[in-house]
Design an enzyme around this catalytic site. Structure first.
Site, PDB file in Angstrom:
ATOM      1  N   GLU A  85       0.822  -1.199   0.000  1.00  0.00           N
ATOM      2  CA  GLU A  85       0.000   0.000   0.000  1.00  0.00           C
ATOM      3  C   GLU A  85       0.857   1.251   0.000  1.00  0.00           C
ATOM      4  OE1 GLU A  85      -2.732  -0.441   3.235  1.00  0.00           O
ATOM      5  OE2 GLU A  85      -3.844  -2.009   2.175  1.00  0.00           O
ATOM      6  N   CYS A 106       6.339  -6.526   7.653  1.00  0.00           N
ATOM      7  CA  CYS A 106       7.469  -5.973   8.401  1.00  0.00           C
ATOM      8  C   CYS A 106       7.886  -6.973   9.471  1.00  0.00           C
ATOM      9  CB  CYS A 106       7.070  -4.652   9.050  1.00  0.00           C
ATOM     10  SG  CYS A 106       8.419  -3.918  10.014  1.00  0.00           S
ATOM     11  N   CYS A 113       0.886  -2.019  15.509  1.00  0.00           N
ATOM     12  CA  CYS A 113       0.925  -1.660  14.086  1.00  0.00           C
ATOM     13  C   CYS A 113       0.357  -2.776  13.225  1.00  0.00           C
ATOM     14  CB  CYS A 113       2.373  -1.379  13.690  1.00  0.00           C
ATOM     15  SG  CYS A 113       2.635  -1.249  11.906  1.00  0.00           S
ATOM     16  N   GLY A 157       6.784  -1.590   6.363  1.00  0.00           N
ATOM     17  CA  GLY A 157       8.163  -2.063   6.424  1.00  0.00           C
ATOM     18  C   GLY A 157       9.124  -1.167   7.169  1.00  0.00           C
ATOM     19  N   GLU A 158      10.267  -1.737   7.546  1.00  0.00           N
ATOM     20  CA  GLU A 158      11.333  -0.986   8.207  1.00  0.00           C
ATOM     21  C   GLU A 158      12.396  -0.690   7.138  1.00  0.00           C
ATOM     22  OE1 GLU A 158      12.374   0.689  10.833  1.00  0.00           O
ATOM     23  OE2 GLU A 158      14.362   0.757   9.904  1.00  0.00           O
ATOM     24  N   SER A 212      11.091   6.450  15.169  1.00  0.00           N
ATOM     25  CA  SER A 212       9.898   6.041  15.902  1.00  0.00           C
ATOM     26  C   SER A 212      10.337   5.599  17.283  1.00  0.00           C
ATOM     27  CB  SER A 212       9.211   4.877  15.173  1.00  0.00           C
ATOM     28  OG  SER A 212       8.760   5.325  13.922  1.00  0.00           O
ATOM     29  N   LEU A 213      10.201   6.485  18.243  1.00  0.00           N
ATOM     30  CA  LEU A 213      10.742   6.216  19.584  1.00  0.00           C
ATOM     31  C   LEU A 213       9.697   5.524  20.474  1.00  0.00           C
ATOM     32  CD1 LEU A 213      13.317   6.615  21.256  1.00  0.00           C
ATOM     33  CD2 LEU A 213      12.386   8.794  22.039  1.00  0.00           C
ATOM     34  N   HIS A 214       8.603   6.177  20.717  1.00  0.00           N
ATOM     35  CA  HIS A 214       7.439   5.635  21.451  1.00  0.00           C
ATOM     36  C   HIS A 214       7.651   5.344  22.936  1.00  0.00           C
ATOM     37  CE1 HIS A 214       6.245   5.407  17.383  1.00  0.00           C
ATOM     38  NE2 HIS A 214       6.626   4.165  17.146  1.00  0.00           N
ATOM     39  N   ASN A 292      -3.862   5.077  15.962  1.00  0.00           N
ATOM     40  CA  ASN A 292      -4.994   4.762  15.094  1.00  0.00           C
ATOM     41  C   ASN A 292      -5.383   3.305  15.340  1.00  0.00           C
ATOM     42  OD1 ASN A 292      -5.059   7.285  13.594  1.00  0.00           O
ATOM     43  ND2 ASN A 292      -3.134   6.607  12.678  1.00  0.00           N
ATOM     44  N   CYS A 334      -1.368   6.242   9.640  1.00  0.00           N
ATOM     45  CA  CYS A 334      -0.185   5.571  10.176  1.00  0.00           C
ATOM     46  C   CYS A 334      -0.543   4.253  10.831  1.00  0.00           C
ATOM     47  CB  CYS A 334       0.463   6.421  11.259  1.00  0.00           C
ATOM     48  SG  CYS A 334       1.406   7.772  10.625  1.00  0.00           S
TER      49      CYS A 334
HETATM   50  N1  SAH Z   1       8.866   0.980  10.167  1.00  0.00           N
HETATM   51  C1  SAH Z   1       9.123   2.357  10.187  1.00  0.00           C
HETATM   52  C2  SAH Z   1       8.344   3.151   9.180  1.00  0.00           C
HETATM   53  C3  SAH Z   1       6.901   2.781   8.968  1.00  0.00           C
HETATM   54  S1  SAH Z   1       5.801   2.923  10.339  1.00  0.00           S
HETATM   55  C4  SAH Z   1       8.927   2.913  11.589  1.00  0.00           C
HETATM   56  O1  SAH Z   1       8.351   2.227  12.423  1.00  0.00           O
HETATM   57  O2  SAH Z   1       9.347   4.053  11.810  1.00  0.00           O
HETATM   58  C5  SAH Z   1       5.316   4.624  10.270  1.00  0.00           C
HETATM   59  C6  SAH Z   1       4.907   5.232  11.609  1.00  0.00           C
HETATM   60  O3  SAH Z   1       3.594   4.844  11.988  1.00  0.00           O
HETATM   61  C7  SAH Z   1       5.811   4.813  12.746  1.00  0.00           C
HETATM   62  O4  SAH Z   1       6.172   5.921  13.518  1.00  0.00           O
HETATM   63  C8  SAH Z   1       4.928   3.871  13.515  1.00  0.00           C
HETATM   64  O5  SAH Z   1       5.339   3.741  14.816  1.00  0.00           O
HETATM   65  C9  SAH Z   1       3.581   4.498  13.364  1.00  0.00           C
HETATM   66  N2  SAH Z   1       2.475   3.616  13.663  1.00  0.00           N
HETATM   67  C10 SAH Z   1       2.429   2.278  13.549  1.00  0.00           C
HETATM   68  N3  SAH Z   1       1.225   1.809  13.948  1.00  0.00           N
HETATM   69  C11 SAH Z   1       0.496   2.884  14.307  1.00  0.00           C
HETATM   70  C12 SAH Z   1      -0.841   3.058  14.761  1.00  0.00           C
HETATM   71  N4  SAH Z   1      -1.664   2.016  14.898  1.00  0.00           N
HETATM   72  N5  SAH Z   1      -1.263   4.301  15.038  1.00  0.00           N
HETATM   73  C13 SAH Z   1      -0.461   5.362  14.843  1.00  0.00           C
HETATM   74  N6  SAH Z   1       0.795   5.267  14.398  1.00  0.00           N
HETATM   75  C14 SAH Z   1       1.277   4.034  14.122  1.00  0.00           C
HETATM   76 FE1  SF4 Z   2       7.351  -2.330  11.261  1.00  0.00          FE
HETATM   77 FE2  SF4 Z   2       7.265   0.325  11.671  1.00  0.00          FE
HETATM   78 FE3  SF4 Z   2       5.047  -1.201  11.922  1.00  0.00          FE
HETATM   79 FE4  SF4 Z   2       6.987  -1.400  13.718  1.00  0.00          FE
HETATM   80  S1  SF4 Z   2       5.730   0.422  13.291  1.00  0.00           S
HETATM   81  S2  SF4 Z   2       5.894  -3.130  12.768  1.00  0.00           S
HETATM   82  S3  SF4 Z   2       8.792  -1.121  12.451  1.00  0.00           S
HETATM   83  S4  SF4 Z   2       6.183  -0.848  10.061  1.00  0.00           S
END
Ligand code: SAH
Ligand code: SF4
Length: 340
Positions: A85, A106, A113, A157-158, A212-214, A292, A334
Protein backbone atom coordinates in the site's frame (compact mmCIF):
# COMPACT_ATOMS: atom_id res chain seq x y z
CA UNK A 1 10.39 -0.34 -15.86
CA UNK A 2 13.37 -2.41 -16.91
CA UNK A 3 15.38 0.04 -19.00
CA UNK A 4 18.25 -2.40 -19.55
CA UNK A 5 15.88 -4.88 -21.12
CA UNK A 6 14.28 -2.12 -23.17
CA UNK A 7 17.68 -1.05 -24.44
CA UNK A 8 18.47 -4.61 -25.53
CA UNK A 9 15.05 -4.89 -27.15
CA UNK A 10 15.60 -1.71 -29.16
CA UNK A 11 19.02 -2.91 -30.30
CA UNK A 12 17.86 -6.37 -31.28
CA UNK A 13 15.03 -4.91 -33.30
CA UNK A 14 17.20 -2.36 -35.08
CA UNK A 15 15.39 0.57 -33.50
CA UNK A 16 17.12 3.91 -32.80
CA UNK A 17 18.67 4.33 -29.36
CA UNK A 18 17.00 7.73 -28.82
CA UNK A 19 13.73 5.88 -28.26
CA UNK A 20 15.14 4.84 -24.89
CA UNK A 21 15.51 8.46 -23.83
CA UNK A 22 12.00 9.23 -25.04
CA UNK A 23 10.56 6.46 -22.89
CA UNK A 24 12.74 7.46 -19.94
CA UNK A 25 11.59 11.09 -20.14
CA UNK A 26 7.95 10.07 -20.49
CA UNK A 27 8.18 7.84 -17.41
CA UNK A 28 10.32 10.01 -15.11
CA UNK A 29 9.58 13.54 -16.28
CA UNK A 30 6.04 13.45 -17.67
CA UNK A 31 4.72 10.67 -15.41
CA UNK A 32 3.17 8.62 -18.18
CA UNK A 33 0.57 6.29 -16.69
CA UNK A 34 0.42 3.84 -19.60
CA UNK A 35 2.16 3.20 -22.90
CA UNK A 36 -0.54 5.30 -24.62
CA UNK A 37 0.80 8.31 -22.72
CA UNK A 38 4.25 7.85 -24.25
CA UNK A 39 3.18 10.00 -27.17
CA UNK A 40 6.66 10.59 -28.59
CA UNK A 41 6.71 7.02 -29.89
CA UNK A 42 5.15 6.01 -33.19
CA UNK A 43 1.88 4.15 -32.54
CA UNK A 44 3.00 0.76 -33.94
CA UNK A 45 6.07 0.73 -31.68
CA UNK A 46 3.91 1.63 -28.69
CA UNK A 47 1.63 -1.31 -29.50
CA UNK A 48 4.61 -3.68 -29.62
CA UNK A 49 6.08 -2.38 -26.36
CA UNK A 50 2.71 -2.76 -24.66
CA UNK A 51 2.99 -6.51 -25.10
CA UNK A 52 6.65 -6.74 -24.11
CA UNK A 53 7.05 -4.38 -21.14
CA UNK A 54 5.13 -3.14 -18.14
CA UNK A 55 5.62 0.59 -17.69
CA UNK A 56 5.70 0.23 -13.89
CA UNK A 57 6.64 -2.73 -11.69
CA UNK A 58 3.61 -2.00 -9.52
CA UNK A 59 0.02 -1.93 -10.72
CA UNK A 60 -2.84 -0.25 -8.86
CA UNK A 61 -5.54 -2.83 -8.23
CA UNK A 62 -7.51 -0.60 -5.88
CA UNK A 63 -7.60 3.17 -5.36
CA UNK A 64 -9.48 4.62 -2.40
CA UNK A 65 -10.06 8.34 -1.95
CA UNK A 66 -10.92 9.67 1.53
CA UNK A 67 -14.22 11.50 2.00
CA UNK A 68 -12.47 14.84 2.29
CA UNK A 69 -10.32 14.05 -0.72
CA UNK A 70 -7.14 14.74 1.23
CA UNK A 71 -5.83 11.18 1.19
CA UNK A 72 -5.63 8.55 -1.52
CA UNK A 73 -4.63 4.98 -0.82
CA UNK A 74 -3.38 2.68 -3.55
CA UNK A 75 -3.20 -1.07 -3.28
CA UNK A 76 -0.41 -1.98 -5.67
CA UNK A 77 0.09 -5.48 -6.95
CA UNK A 78 3.64 -6.67 -7.55
CA UNK A 79 4.75 -9.04 -10.30
CA UNK A 80 4.53 -12.05 -7.96
CA UNK A 81 0.97 -11.16 -6.93
CA UNK A 82 1.85 -9.79 -3.46
CA UNK A 83 0.28 -6.46 -2.53
CA UNK A 84 1.58 -3.32 -0.89
CA UNK A 85 0.00 0.00 0.00
CA UNK A 86 1.01 3.56 -0.76
CA UNK A 87 -0.70 6.70 0.47
CA UNK A 88 -0.90 10.14 -1.12
CA UNK A 89 -1.52 12.89 1.41
CA UNK A 90 -2.62 16.42 0.62
CA UNK A 91 -0.99 18.35 3.45
CA UNK A 92 -0.98 21.82 1.91
CA UNK A 93 -2.96 23.19 -1.03
CA UNK A 94 -1.38 21.89 -4.27
CA UNK A 95 1.31 20.07 -2.25
CA UNK A 96 1.11 16.33 -2.05
CA UNK A 97 3.25 14.07 0.01
CA UNK A 98 3.71 10.39 -0.77
CA UNK A 99 4.11 7.71 1.87
CA UNK A 100 5.90 4.71 0.34
CA UNK A 101 6.35 1.12 1.48
CA UNK A 102 9.74 -0.59 1.58
CA UNK A 103 8.82 -4.17 2.47
CA UNK A 104 5.84 -6.49 2.06
CA UNK A 105 4.89 -6.71 5.73
CA UNK A 106 7.47 -5.97 8.40
CA UNK A 107 9.64 -8.24 10.55
CA UNK A 108 9.80 -5.83 13.51
CA UNK A 109 6.27 -6.66 14.66
CA UNK A 110 5.42 -3.67 16.83
CA UNK A 111 2.22 -4.90 18.52
CA UNK A 112 0.24 -1.68 17.85
CA UNK A 113 0.92 -1.66 14.09
CA UNK A 114 -1.18 -3.40 11.44
CA UNK A 115 1.80 -3.92 9.12
CA UNK A 116 3.75 -5.80 11.77
CA UNK A 117 0.95 -8.30 12.39
CA UNK A 118 1.78 -10.53 9.47
CA UNK A 119 5.57 -10.45 9.70
CA UNK A 120 7.78 -10.06 6.65
CA UNK A 121 6.90 -11.53 3.25
CA UNK A 122 9.79 -10.00 1.32
CA UNK A 123 11.82 -6.89 0.63
CA UNK A 124 10.87 -4.55 -2.21
CA UNK A 125 13.29 -3.90 -5.08
CA UNK A 126 14.49 -0.35 -5.84
CA UNK A 127 12.11 -0.20 -8.83
CA UNK A 128 9.17 -1.37 -6.75
CA UNK A 129 9.82 1.51 -4.34
CA UNK A 130 10.48 4.19 -6.97
CA UNK A 131 7.55 2.99 -9.10
CA UNK A 132 5.17 3.68 -6.21
CA UNK A 133 6.13 7.30 -6.84
CA UNK A 134 5.79 7.10 -10.62
CA UNK A 135 2.44 5.32 -10.59
CA UNK A 136 1.03 7.68 -7.92
CA UNK A 137 2.35 10.74 -9.77
CA UNK A 138 0.67 9.47 -12.94
CA UNK A 139 -2.64 9.08 -11.07
CA UNK A 140 -2.31 12.55 -9.55
CA UNK A 141 -1.54 14.13 -12.90
CA UNK A 142 -4.57 12.53 -14.51
CA UNK A 143 -7.04 12.96 -11.65
CA UNK A 144 -6.07 16.10 -9.79
CA UNK A 145 -3.46 17.92 -11.79
CA UNK A 146 -1.23 18.19 -8.71
CA UNK A 147 2.35 17.18 -8.05
CA UNK A 148 4.17 15.19 -5.40
CA UNK A 149 6.51 17.53 -3.53
CA UNK A 150 7.89 15.17 -0.92
CA UNK A 151 8.31 11.49 -0.14
CA UNK A 152 8.19 9.87 3.27
CA UNK A 153 9.41 6.31 3.79
CA UNK A 154 6.73 5.59 6.34
CA UNK A 155 4.53 2.98 4.71
CA UNK A 156 4.82 -0.75 5.24
CA UNK A 157 8.16 -2.06 6.42
CA UNK A 158 11.33 -0.99 8.21
CA UNK A 159 13.39 0.94 5.61
CA UNK A 160 16.79 0.19 7.14
CA UNK A 161 16.17 -3.57 7.08
CA UNK A 162 16.09 -3.14 3.29
CA UNK A 163 18.84 -0.53 3.11
CA UNK A 164 20.23 -1.31 -0.37
CA UNK A 165 16.87 -1.00 -2.11
CA UNK A 166 15.88 2.08 -0.14
CA UNK A 167 19.19 3.72 -0.95
CA UNK A 168 18.86 2.94 -4.68
CA UNK A 169 15.26 4.18 -4.67
CA UNK A 170 16.31 7.48 -3.05
CA UNK A 171 18.96 7.83 -5.75
CA UNK A 172 16.32 7.38 -8.47
CA UNK A 173 14.02 9.88 -6.74
CA UNK A 174 16.70 12.54 -6.31
CA UNK A 175 18.70 12.08 -9.54
CA UNK A 176 18.28 15.32 -11.55
CA UNK A 177 18.02 13.22 -14.74
CA UNK A 178 15.26 11.09 -13.27
CA UNK A 179 12.60 12.14 -10.71
CA UNK A 180 14.69 15.10 -9.50
CA UNK A 181 13.25 15.59 -5.99
CA UNK A 182 15.50 17.54 -3.63
CA UNK A 183 17.06 15.39 -0.88
CA UNK A 184 15.48 17.78 1.62
CA UNK A 185 12.11 16.58 0.43
CA UNK A 186 12.83 12.95 1.27
CA UNK A 187 12.30 11.59 4.80
CA UNK A 188 13.01 8.12 6.13
CA UNK A 189 11.37 6.80 9.27
CA UNK A 190 13.11 4.04 11.23
CA UNK A 191 12.11 2.01 14.26
CA UNK A 192 15.69 2.52 15.50
CA UNK A 193 17.97 0.39 13.32
CA UNK A 194 21.35 1.65 14.53
CA UNK A 195 23.60 0.51 11.63
CA UNK A 196 21.05 1.97 9.21
CA UNK A 197 21.08 5.35 10.95
CA UNK A 198 24.88 5.41 10.69
CA UNK A 199 24.90 4.55 6.99
CA UNK A 200 22.12 7.02 6.26
CA UNK A 201 24.09 9.86 7.89
CA UNK A 202 26.99 9.18 5.52
CA UNK A 203 25.01 8.45 2.37
CA UNK A 204 22.18 10.99 2.59
CA UNK A 205 23.12 13.84 4.93
CA UNK A 206 20.60 16.15 3.24
CA UNK A 207 17.60 13.83 3.66
CA UNK A 208 15.44 13.90 6.78
CA UNK A 209 15.51 11.25 9.46
CA UNK A 210 12.54 10.32 11.62
CA UNK A 211 12.88 7.98 14.58
CA UNK A 212 9.90 6.04 15.90
CA UNK A 213 10.74 6.22 19.58
CA UNK A 214 7.44 5.63 21.45
CA UNK A 215 9.16 4.97 24.80
CA UNK A 216 12.30 6.16 26.57
CA UNK A 217 12.94 3.20 28.84
CA UNK A 218 14.13 -0.17 27.60
CA UNK A 219 11.55 -2.35 29.37
CA UNK A 220 8.62 -0.60 27.70
CA UNK A 221 10.39 -0.04 24.38
CA UNK A 222 11.33 -3.74 24.16
CA UNK A 223 7.62 -4.44 24.22
CA UNK A 224 6.44 -1.65 21.91
CA UNK A 225 9.29 -1.77 19.38
CA UNK A 226 10.88 -5.25 19.55
CA UNK A 227 13.89 -4.02 17.52
CA UNK A 228 14.92 -2.34 20.78
CA UNK A 229 16.07 -5.76 22.05
CA UNK A 230 18.78 -5.67 19.37
CA UNK A 231 19.51 -1.92 19.52
CA UNK A 232 18.68 -0.67 23.03
CA UNK A 233 18.20 2.99 23.91
CA UNK A 234 21.85 3.53 24.93
CA UNK A 235 23.08 2.46 21.47
CA UNK A 236 20.31 4.45 19.81
CA UNK A 237 21.29 7.57 21.75
CA UNK A 238 24.90 7.29 20.56
CA UNK A 239 23.93 6.73 16.93
CA UNK A 240 21.51 9.65 17.01
CA UNK A 241 24.05 11.93 18.61
CA UNK A 242 26.61 10.99 15.96
CA UNK A 243 23.99 11.59 13.28
CA UNK A 244 23.31 15.10 14.57
CA UNK A 245 27.00 15.94 15.01
CA UNK A 246 27.70 14.75 11.49
CA UNK A 247 24.76 16.25 9.63
CA UNK A 248 23.69 19.19 11.87
CA UNK A 249 20.17 18.16 10.96
CA UNK A 250 17.06 18.23 13.06
CA UNK A 251 15.60 14.77 13.77
CA UNK A 252 11.89 14.03 13.84
CA UNK A 253 10.83 11.95 16.82
CA UNK A 254 7.65 9.96 16.25
CA UNK A 255 5.80 9.13 19.42
CA UNK A 256 2.61 7.08 19.13
CA UNK A 257 0.52 7.90 22.16
CA UNK A 258 -0.97 4.84 23.82
CA UNK A 259 -3.32 5.47 26.72
CA UNK A 260 -2.01 4.19 30.03
CA UNK A 261 1.30 3.03 28.55
CA UNK A 262 3.52 5.89 27.43
CA UNK A 263 1.57 9.08 28.08
CA UNK A 264 2.05 9.74 31.82
CA UNK A 265 3.83 12.73 33.34
CA UNK A 266 6.75 10.54 34.30
CA UNK A 267 6.96 9.22 30.71
CA UNK A 268 7.11 12.81 29.47
CA UNK A 269 9.92 13.49 31.94
CA UNK A 270 11.81 10.40 30.74
CA UNK A 271 11.37 11.44 27.13
CA UNK A 272 12.71 14.87 28.02
CA UNK A 273 15.83 13.53 29.71
CA UNK A 274 16.54 10.86 27.07
CA UNK A 275 16.34 13.40 24.25
CA UNK A 276 18.49 15.87 26.20
CA UNK A 277 21.07 13.11 26.68
CA UNK A 278 21.28 12.92 22.88
CA UNK A 279 21.28 16.61 21.89
CA UNK A 280 19.78 20.02 22.65
CA UNK A 281 16.00 20.36 22.18
CA UNK A 282 16.47 22.54 19.09
CA UNK A 283 17.59 19.41 17.23
CA UNK A 284 14.25 17.69 17.63
CA UNK A 285 10.71 18.00 16.45
CA UNK A 286 8.40 15.68 18.33
CA UNK A 287 5.53 14.35 16.24
CA UNK A 288 2.88 13.01 18.53
CA UNK A 289 0.77 10.44 16.72
CA UNK A 290 -2.49 9.55 18.47
CA UNK A 291 -2.81 5.80 18.01
CA UNK A 292 -4.99 4.76 15.09
CA UNK A 293 -7.18 1.71 15.68
CA UNK A 294 -5.86 -1.52 14.20
CA UNK A 295 -7.97 -4.07 16.05
CA UNK A 296 -5.47 -4.47 18.90
CA UNK A 297 -6.06 -3.65 22.58
CA UNK A 298 -4.25 -0.29 22.30
CA UNK A 299 -6.13 2.98 22.51
CA UNK A 300 -5.27 6.62 21.90
CA UNK A 301 -5.68 8.88 24.94
CA UNK A 302 -8.63 11.28 25.01
CA UNK A 303 -8.02 14.58 23.25
CA UNK A 304 -7.37 16.61 26.42
CA UNK A 305 -4.83 14.02 27.61
CA UNK A 306 -3.02 14.23 24.29
CA UNK A 307 -2.88 18.01 24.79
CA UNK A 308 -1.44 17.60 28.26
CA UNK A 309 1.39 15.37 27.03
CA UNK A 310 2.15 17.70 24.12
CA UNK A 311 2.09 20.69 26.49
CA UNK A 312 4.56 19.04 28.86
CA UNK A 313 7.05 18.48 26.06
CA UNK A 314 6.60 22.06 24.88
CA UNK A 315 7.31 23.29 28.39
CA UNK A 316 10.45 21.20 28.25
CA UNK A 317 11.57 23.29 25.30
CA UNK A 318 10.74 21.05 22.33
CA UNK A 319 8.89 21.80 19.14
CA UNK A 320 5.84 19.57 19.20
CA UNK A 321 3.25 18.75 16.59
CA UNK A 322 0.23 16.52 17.04
CA UNK A 323 -0.31 14.61 13.83
CA UNK A 324 -3.79 14.97 12.44
CA UNK A 325 -4.95 11.73 11.04
CA UNK A 326 -5.64 11.96 7.34
CA UNK A 327 -7.26 9.06 5.60
CA UNK A 328 -8.55 7.22 8.62
CA UNK A 329 -11.75 6.37 6.76
CA UNK A 330 -9.70 4.53 4.11
CA UNK A 331 -7.37 2.85 6.65
CA UNK A 332 -4.51 4.81 5.16
CA UNK A 333 -3.45 6.43 8.41
CA UNK A 334 -0.18 5.57 10.18
CA UNK A 335 0.01 1.93 11.18
CA UNK A 336 -3.15 0.89 9.39
CA UNK A 337 -1.46 -0.31 6.22
CA UNK A 338 -1.80 -4.05 6.15
CA UNK A 339 -1.99 -4.84 2.44
CA UNK A 340 -5.23 -6.76 2.77
N1 SAH B 1 8.87 0.98 10.17
C1 SAH B 1 9.12 2.36 10.19
C2 SAH B 1 8.34 3.15 9.18
C3 SAH B 1 6.90 2.78 8.97
S1 SAH B 1 5.80 2.92 10.34
C4 SAH B 1 8.93 2.91 11.59
O1 SAH B 1 8.35 2.23 12.42
O2 SAH B 1 9.35 4.05 11.81
C5 SAH B 1 5.32 4.62 10.27
C6 SAH B 1 4.91 5.23 11.61
O3 SAH B 1 3.59 4.84 11.99
C7 SAH B 1 5.81 4.81 12.75
O4 SAH B 1 6.17 5.92 13.52
C8 SAH B 1 4.93 3.87 13.51
O5 SAH B 1 5.34 3.74 14.82
C9 SAH B 1 3.58 4.50 13.36
N2 SAH B 1 2.48 3.62 13.66
C10 SAH B 1 2.43 2.28 13.55
N3 SAH B 1 1.23 1.81 13.95
C11 SAH B 1 0.50 2.88 14.31
C12 SAH B 1 -0.84 3.06 14.76
N4 SAH B 1 -1.66 2.02 14.90
N5 SAH B 1 -1.26 4.30 15.04
C13 SAH B 1 -0.46 5.36 14.84
N6 SAH B 1 0.79 5.27 14.40
C14 SAH B 1 1.28 4.03 14.12
FE1 SF4 C 1 7.35 -2.33 11.26
FE2 SF4 C 1 7.27 0.33 11.67
FE3 SF4 C 1 5.05 -1.20 11.92
FE4 SF4 C 1 6.99 -1.40 13.72
S1 SF4 C 1 5.73 0.42 13.29
S2 SF4 C 1 5.89 -3.13 12.77
S3 SF4 C 1 8.79 -1.12 12.45
S4 SF4 C 1 6.18 -0.85 10.06
Amino acid sequence: MDFKKLSVFLQENGLPAFRLKQVRDAVYKSFAGSWDDVSALPAPLRERLKHEFRLHSVEAVKTLVSKKGDAVKFAFELKDGLKIETVLLNLLPEKWSLCVSTQVGCPVRCPFCATGKKGLKRNLSPDEIADQFLASAAWLKKNRGGKIGSVIFMGMGEPFLNYESVSDAIKIMTDPELIALGQRHVSVSTAGHVPGIRRFAKDFPQCNLALSLHASEDVLRNELVPLNRTYPLSQLAKALNDYIVMTHRRVFIEYVLLEGLNNSRSQAAKLNSWLRSVAAPKYFTINIIPHNRTGSQYRAPARDRIKVFAGLMEENGFEVTVRKSLGEDIAGACGQLAGK
